[in-house]
Design a protein around this motif. Structure first.
Motif, mmCIF file in Angstrom:
data_model
loop_
_atom_site.group_PDB
_atom_site.id
_atom_site.type_symbol
_atom_site.label_atom_id
_atom_site.label_comp_id
_atom_site.label_asym_id
_atom_site.label_seq_id
_atom_site.Cartn_x
_atom_site.Cartn_y
_atom_site.Cartn_z
ATOM 1 N N UNK A 102 45.375 35.466 42.126
ATOM 2 C CA UNK A 102 46.757 35.618 41.638
ATOM 3 C C UNK A 102 46.940 35.228 40.166
ATOM 4 N N UNK A 139 37.082 45.589 45.122
ATOM 5 C CA UNK A 139 37.932 46.383 44.226
ATOM 6 C C UNK A 139 39.252 45.679 43.918
ATOM 7 N N UNK A 140 39.536 44.594 44.655
ATOM 8 C CA UNK A 140 40.856 43.962 44.540
ATOM 9 C C UNK A 140 40.912 42.745 43.611
ATOM 10 N N UNK A 205 30.185 45.912 43.039
ATOM 11 C CA UNK A 205 30.850 45.016 43.995
ATOM 12 C C UNK A 205 29.791 44.493 44.969
ATOM 13 N N UNK A 222 37.227 43.382 32.416
ATOM 14 C CA UNK A 222 37.691 43.202 33.795
ATOM 15 C C UNK A 222 39.200 43.035 33.769
ATOM 16 N N UNK A 223 39.820 43.456 34.851
ATOM 17 C CA UNK A 223 41.274 43.486 34.912
ATOM 18 C C UNK A 223 41.801 42.148 35.458
ATOM 19 N N UNK A 224 43.109 42.045 35.590
ATOM 20 C CA UNK A 224 43.702 40.833 36.146
ATOM 21 C C UNK A 224 43.427 40.779 37.648
ATOM 22 N N UNK A 226 45.252 40.187 40.973
ATOM 23 C CA UNK A 226 46.534 40.005 41.688
ATOM 24 C C UNK A 226 46.294 39.767 43.179
ATOM 25 N N UNK A 227 45.039 39.620 43.564
ATOM 26 C CA UNK A 227 44.718 39.464 44.989
ATOM 27 C C UNK A 227 44.672 37.986 45.364
ATOM 28 N N UNK A 228 44.658 37.694 46.663
ATOM 29 C CA UNK A 228 44.543 36.300 47.105
ATOM 30 C C UNK A 228 43.100 35.788 47.091
ATOM 31 N N UNK A 229 42.193 36.559 46.510
ATOM 32 C CA UNK A 229 40.778 36.196 46.543
ATOM 33 C C UNK A 229 40.280 35.884 45.134
ATOM 34 N N UNK B 109 53.612 42.032 43.636
ATOM 35 C CA UNK B 109 53.772 42.239 45.078
ATOM 36 C C UNK B 109 55.263 42.237 45.430
ATOM 37 N N UNK B 145 48.054 48.851 45.758
ATOM 38 C CA UNK B 145 47.486 47.945 46.761
ATOM 39 C C UNK B 145 48.544 47.810 47.867
ATOM 40 N N UNK B 226 43.466 49.284 32.661
ATOM 41 C CA UNK B 226 42.662 49.095 31.439
ATOM 42 C C UNK B 226 41.710 50.267 31.245
#
Lengths: 281, 281
Positions: A102, A139-140, A205, A222-224, A226-229, B109, B145, B226
């Motif tokens: 996040x 991917x997330x 991956x 690499x992107x931001x 936004x996942x919970x991982x 989200x 997502x 990006x």
């Protein structure tokens, strides 16, 4: 541990080499167990994201943590590094890129070598990186985006971004801009578009323990997250012992540009540990 | 055009339905051809990204563009929409989400219905979205997502983000915060983590012409773009004609919350056009 001819050729062609299931689950667990301690360090070695709290990267892990120090001499890392650089090597950088769930911010499109040449006076790109996945990369959660083959372009000359650090880093030394999301040397959009048109993009991956050796001129980003991982990744940079930085200003501290130029030797106890593990498993 | 029982069940279960190769290449080309005109509109209908230039979204496309207006009555969209809402429908929203190459910003989200309930007074979630890919959606250009099944949670009550718009929107009406990256109603990280733990995440990808119908309570997000590839997506929201917004303040203009409540009828010329195409192809 040595890479095969095919693996070396692949690295030359695409600028990186993905090694699935390379570091054992036991070793990954041991590495992960140290991460909270490293994030707890409140010195400049612990670079935080813009919002000022989450760890972005921890530099110089091998200087403060014995297990990480030994890990840099792992036969599965050191053997290939010496082949890829074609020389004895020492640890130039040893960092964790945190890409926290996040909170992990972007790494703009860039090459690594231009930082080391311009900031540290590194004479040549006789240096290689290895990234080790400590979390599953999906991917997330902000996987590395690589432009395969882009290392063959050599150094893409770009002007430095002359933005004074602000927020939490407004009083930090200037070199902080080589480590933050407002990255000092990034490849501009039109050049990235041209390279992607020519070479494509790929985003490796895989599970914890996967490793990627990659060339210091490979264009990547690499992107931001936004996942919970979280996407915790270890990055070790090995430089040739005959490619010592000199001539610019060496303004960056030793946790960013290592000053111990002694050739690394393989950690035999680590090899023994691995042998023992494979027997017992 | 009607969805099958299996498709309806899938929508109920997962909160969305992916329809590959749904809109024909010819129709996608016609839709794409209008996009530059729509981005050229400099009114508040054209919401820009934070940096102030790139289009983030264009709202009310059907109000200003004849082809888009007719497209909302496409039998392949209107038929399923009426089934999913179980009533006649009208166009509540019709927008393009641009997610421009190198510039597209995050959508945090969120659920859609809470915006429509709180801002427009929409009585019930008897409303559905369809997203149509005008570009190929890949892992690189900020795919949606989705948390499949999260619509079954109902409305997740969240406090509004009380940040005054700044930058280009510092003098804009308050409702702009329902459309920008500093999104007014977003689901907090701990709730997202809990939902993903329970339901997982998926990111549908595919060629131009793919469509996704999705529930207004489905929790979704998308990351920054990006990559050199724009991710243009058309989003049409169909509301039940017996679910007219009322009771809050209706402060948002008709290009965000449609005021033409007449039931849409299928565009037979469009159906004829399609029939013609399939014969000639």
């Amino acid at each position: 541990m040595r890479l095969t001819e095919d693996q070396l050729r692949l690295y030359d062609e695409q600028g990186f080499l993905l090694l699935p299931d390379y570091i054992s689950p036991t070793e990954v667990d041991l590495l992960r167990a140290e991460v909270p301690k490293l994030y707890g360090d409140k010195s400049l070695r612990n670079v935080v994201e813009k919002e000022g709290h989450a760890t972005r990267s921890v530099y110089g892990c091998h200087l403060v943590n014995d297990f990480y120090n030994r890990f840099a001499r792992h036969p599965k890392l050191l053997g290939p590094a010496k082949q890829l650089v074609d020389d004895d090597v020492y640890t130039y950088q040893f960092k964790i890129n945190a890409k926290v769930a996040f909170q992990g911010d972007v790494w703009k499109w860039h090459q690594d070598y231009i930082f080391w040449r311009n900031e540290d006076g590194l004479p040549a790109p006789r240096i290689t990186n290895v990234a080790i996945f400590l979390d599953e990369v999906t991917e997330f959660n902000g996987p590395l985006f690589l432009i395969p083959g882009s290392h063959r372009e050599g150094v893409i000359e770009v002007p430095p971004l002359n933005i004074r650090p602000n927020g939490v880093y407004k009083d930090a030394p200037e070199w902080i801009s080589t480590l933050t999301a407002d990255l000092k040397y990034s490849v501009d959009s039109s050049k990235v578009a041209e390279l992607v048109e020519r070479y494509g993009i790929t985003a490796p991956k895989g599970k914890p323990g996967y490793a990627i050796f990659f060339h210091s001129n490979l264009v990547h980003a690499s992107t931001i997250n936004i996942s919970p991982f979280s996407r915790t990744m270890l990055l070790i940079t090995y430089n040739s012992v005959t490619n010592i930085p000199a001539g610019v200003d060496l303004a960056r501290p030793d946790f960013i540009a290592g000053r111990n130029y002694s050739p690394l030797t393989e950690n035999e106890s680590e090899a023994a540990h691995k042998k023992h593990k494979s027997i017992s498993s």
